[in-house]
Design an enzyme around this catalytic site. Sequence first.
Site, PDB file in Angstrom:
ATOM      1  N   HIS A 134      10.331  -9.135   9.606  1.00 28.16           N
ATOM      2  CA  HIS A 134       9.040  -8.485   9.806  1.00 28.16           C
ATOM      3  C   HIS A 134       7.888  -9.460   9.663  1.00 28.16           C
ATOM      4  O   HIS A 134       7.050  -9.583  10.558  1.00 28.16           O
ATOM      5  CB  HIS A 134       8.867  -7.323   8.817  1.00 28.16           C
ATOM      6  CG  HIS A 134       7.590  -6.552   9.007  1.00 28.16           C
ATOM      7  ND1 HIS A 134       6.351  -7.034   8.634  1.00 28.16           N
ATOM      8  CD2 HIS A 134       7.359  -5.334   9.541  1.00 28.16           C
ATOM      9  CE1 HIS A 134       5.425  -6.142   8.928  1.00 28.16           C
ATOM     10  NE2 HIS A 134       6.003  -5.104   9.476  1.00 28.16           N
ATOM     11  N   HIS A 150       4.687 -12.947  12.167  1.00 27.61           N
ATOM     12  CA  HIS A 150       5.513 -11.748  12.248  1.00 27.61           C
ATOM     13  C   HIS A 150       6.294 -11.745  13.562  1.00 27.61           C
ATOM     14  O   HIS A 150       5.794 -11.252  14.582  1.00 27.61           O
ATOM     15  CB  HIS A 150       4.637 -10.497  12.168  1.00 27.61           C
ATOM     16  CG  HIS A 150       3.839 -10.389  10.915  1.00 27.61           C
ATOM     17  ND1 HIS A 150       2.739 -11.178  10.655  1.00 27.61           N
ATOM     18  CD2 HIS A 150       3.992  -9.580   9.835  1.00 27.61           C
ATOM     19  CE1 HIS A 150       2.238 -10.854   9.472  1.00 27.61           C
ATOM     20  NE2 HIS A 150       2.980  -9.887   8.957  1.00 27.61           N
ATOM     21  N   HIS A 197     -22.769  12.247  -4.431  1.00 22.35           N
ATOM     22  CA  HIS A 197     -23.446  12.114  -3.143  1.00 22.35           C
ATOM     23  C   HIS A 197     -24.588  11.098  -3.163  1.00 22.35           C
ATOM     24  O   HIS A 197     -25.135  10.777  -2.116  1.00 22.35           O
ATOM     25  CB  HIS A 197     -24.000  13.469  -2.693  1.00 22.35           C
ATOM     26  CG  HIS A 197     -22.966  14.392  -2.138  1.00 22.35           C
ATOM     27  ND1 HIS A 197     -21.799  14.700  -2.808  1.00 22.35           N
ATOM     28  CD2 HIS A 197     -22.910  15.076  -0.958  1.00 22.35           C
ATOM     29  CE1 HIS A 197     -21.074  15.536  -2.082  1.00 22.35           C
ATOM     30  NE2 HIS A 197     -21.726  15.774  -0.948  1.00 22.35           N
ATOM     31  N   GLU A 229     -15.419  10.228   9.137  1.00 22.23           N
ATOM     32  CA  GLU A 229     -16.333   9.088   9.071  1.00 22.23           C
ATOM     33  C   GLU A 229     -15.673   7.778   9.507  1.00 22.23           C
ATOM     34  O   GLU A 229     -16.253   7.001  10.271  1.00 22.23           O
ATOM     35  CB  GLU A 229     -16.892   8.926   7.656  1.00 22.23           C
ATOM     36  CG  GLU A 229     -17.771  10.067   7.185  1.00 22.23           C
ATOM     37  CD  GLU A 229     -16.993  11.185   6.516  1.00 22.23           C
ATOM     38  OE1 GLU A 229     -17.631  12.131   6.011  1.00 22.23           O
ATOM     39  OE2 GLU A 229     -15.744  11.117   6.497  1.00 22.23           O
TER      40      GLU A 229
END
Length: 662
Positions: free
Chosen positions: A263, A29, A475, A413
């Site tokens: 890019h 890149h 869960h 998280e």
Amino acid sequence: MTTPLNERRIANAIRVLAMDAVQQANSGHPGAPMGMADIADVVWREFLNHNPTNPQWANRDRFVLSNGHGSMLQYALLHLTGYDLSIEDLKQFRQLHSKTPGHPEYGYAPGIETTTGPLGQGIANAVGFALAEKTLAAQFNKDDLNVVDHFTYCFLGDGCLMEGISHEVCSLAGTLGLGKLVVYYDDNGISIDGEVEGWFSDDTEQRFNAYGWQVLRVDGHDADAIRQATVEAKAETNKPTIIICKTIIGLGSPNKQGKEDCHGAPLGKDEIVLTREALGWKENSFVIPEDVYAAWDAKAKGQTSEAAWNELFAQYKAKYPTEAAELLRRINGDLPAEFAAQADAFIAETNAKAETIATRKASQNTLQAFGPLLPELLGGSADLAGSNLTLWKGCQGVQENPAGNYVYYGVREFGMTAIANGVALHGGFVPYVATFLMFMEYARNAVRMSALMKQRVIHVYTHDSIGLGEDGPTHQPIEQIASLRGTPNLNTWRPCDTVEAAVSWKSALQRKDGPSALIFSRQNLPFQARNEAQIQNVAKGGYVLAEEKGELKAIIIATGSEVSLAMEAYAQLEGVRVVSMPCAEEFMKQDAAYREAVLPAHIRARVAVEAAHVDYWWKFVGLDGKVIGMTTYGESAPAKDLFQFFGITTEAVVAAVKELTA
């Protein structure tokens, strides 16, 4: 634009090295390095406090390239400023066993502070660096002697800001007031698919204002403006700063600058010729003139800076010898000399108590015992402290007390885990972070990165199975334990009672070459009696918990809450041994003789039982064995009903053993 020609020539060294290395590798890149070269020139030559001759100098500024696909920018900077990264190393860009892989990899080249590439995690690591610096400074600095005093500089791009983790960590950084974090946003408007306007139209300035950051805007090719903005950023000590730098991707390439063409692909030989002409760069590939090298060389400046700090630390050591010794111990990552003996004493005490409690509570009891011994612990939970039981009596939140030892991460998280990686990389702390096991999924890639970088991060996961009950299948973790166990260099512990929980914490804390996942139950689990030899063997990851009565005919392997089922089945059977395997990774590290003593190869009648996905256990029981566990998602009901419904019962274990030994 006020950048003088000679300064632009200095920056152009980055551009030509980047395009040459990418072209030689035929992969990479070049656009970001070429577009950010002017920013890098100012930051690295004028502001970054570092010593190329000692990349591990404790008080160095940290630099993170969050847009890690532009790795040649960092490699060029390391080479030019005098790190042990030669021009030959640059020529080996993206080649096997080189110091210059496709993305910056921690441990490959000196000066690489963290592995970046998964977008957004670099800025998260940078937040971790800044958090560690602020907290360590508050714990050790004195009014007259600031021995912890450095900045974290981070480059990032559009992709980092599009990733959701950037919201998590930048929001928290503003709340925590991390004033020594300075971020440079490469606002070039281009990503792989083209101009980002069609999919990224955020008002970044307003976004970061809302986070509580200082926001500055500059022309990313105007050295004077970048310089002035950096001075402003460093002067603001109560807020992190983002400097939005409007740049042109691939600057210098006549036909590809400003376009996605540069890019993620080489410019091409013909375009490189034209770019050299446009830049006024007459030297051949990989050739940097001596005057340009001289302008970049940071070795003498770095040695002077480190020498000044060494003198400062000598004063600190003379005046505060206890604190100095403690700081050095923590920076080196060594636990207190007496820790192992004190931990063993606690384990023995725990064994004597023989408590029947949830292993999450056993974990908290262990933290209460170990915490006062380990001031380097920096804990946290994703808004679940009362459920994960990660708080102990000595915890103080860094939000209220900068010298504290606990971070209230909020419902973040992924961000929490990646920040912890940065804290570990910074040094001086052993971070532990917690959530429900199910929500490890949100953090999964950051867990992988802590394992990839071999960092001592302790991932605490509670509510480990269908045993959490009524919250139901959203869960209840099923496949998560197998996923963690399949992660290279990660030790995954699922203890069955108080003793195994304490040993798992001790093992994770003593392990310096990688992370650990500690998986704990919501429900109470019965204590298992052990002799002294068995207690010692817990740390080996797998051991014989119950010896066979008579001739050995079958083996039951279990972890966590299912060890009690195995023991109940054992009481009804003859010729059966129970093996508790709290950490399969540690067990597999033991020598062949020990593994054979625990799991004799000739015993083919093997049953594994775990309230998790069955597939992991076939390698231990073989195709002739049986695995009792989960093959579907859970249900919402009381835990006792769920274990019965899914057939994870004592009766099922007994029946499986009898079938195999019939």
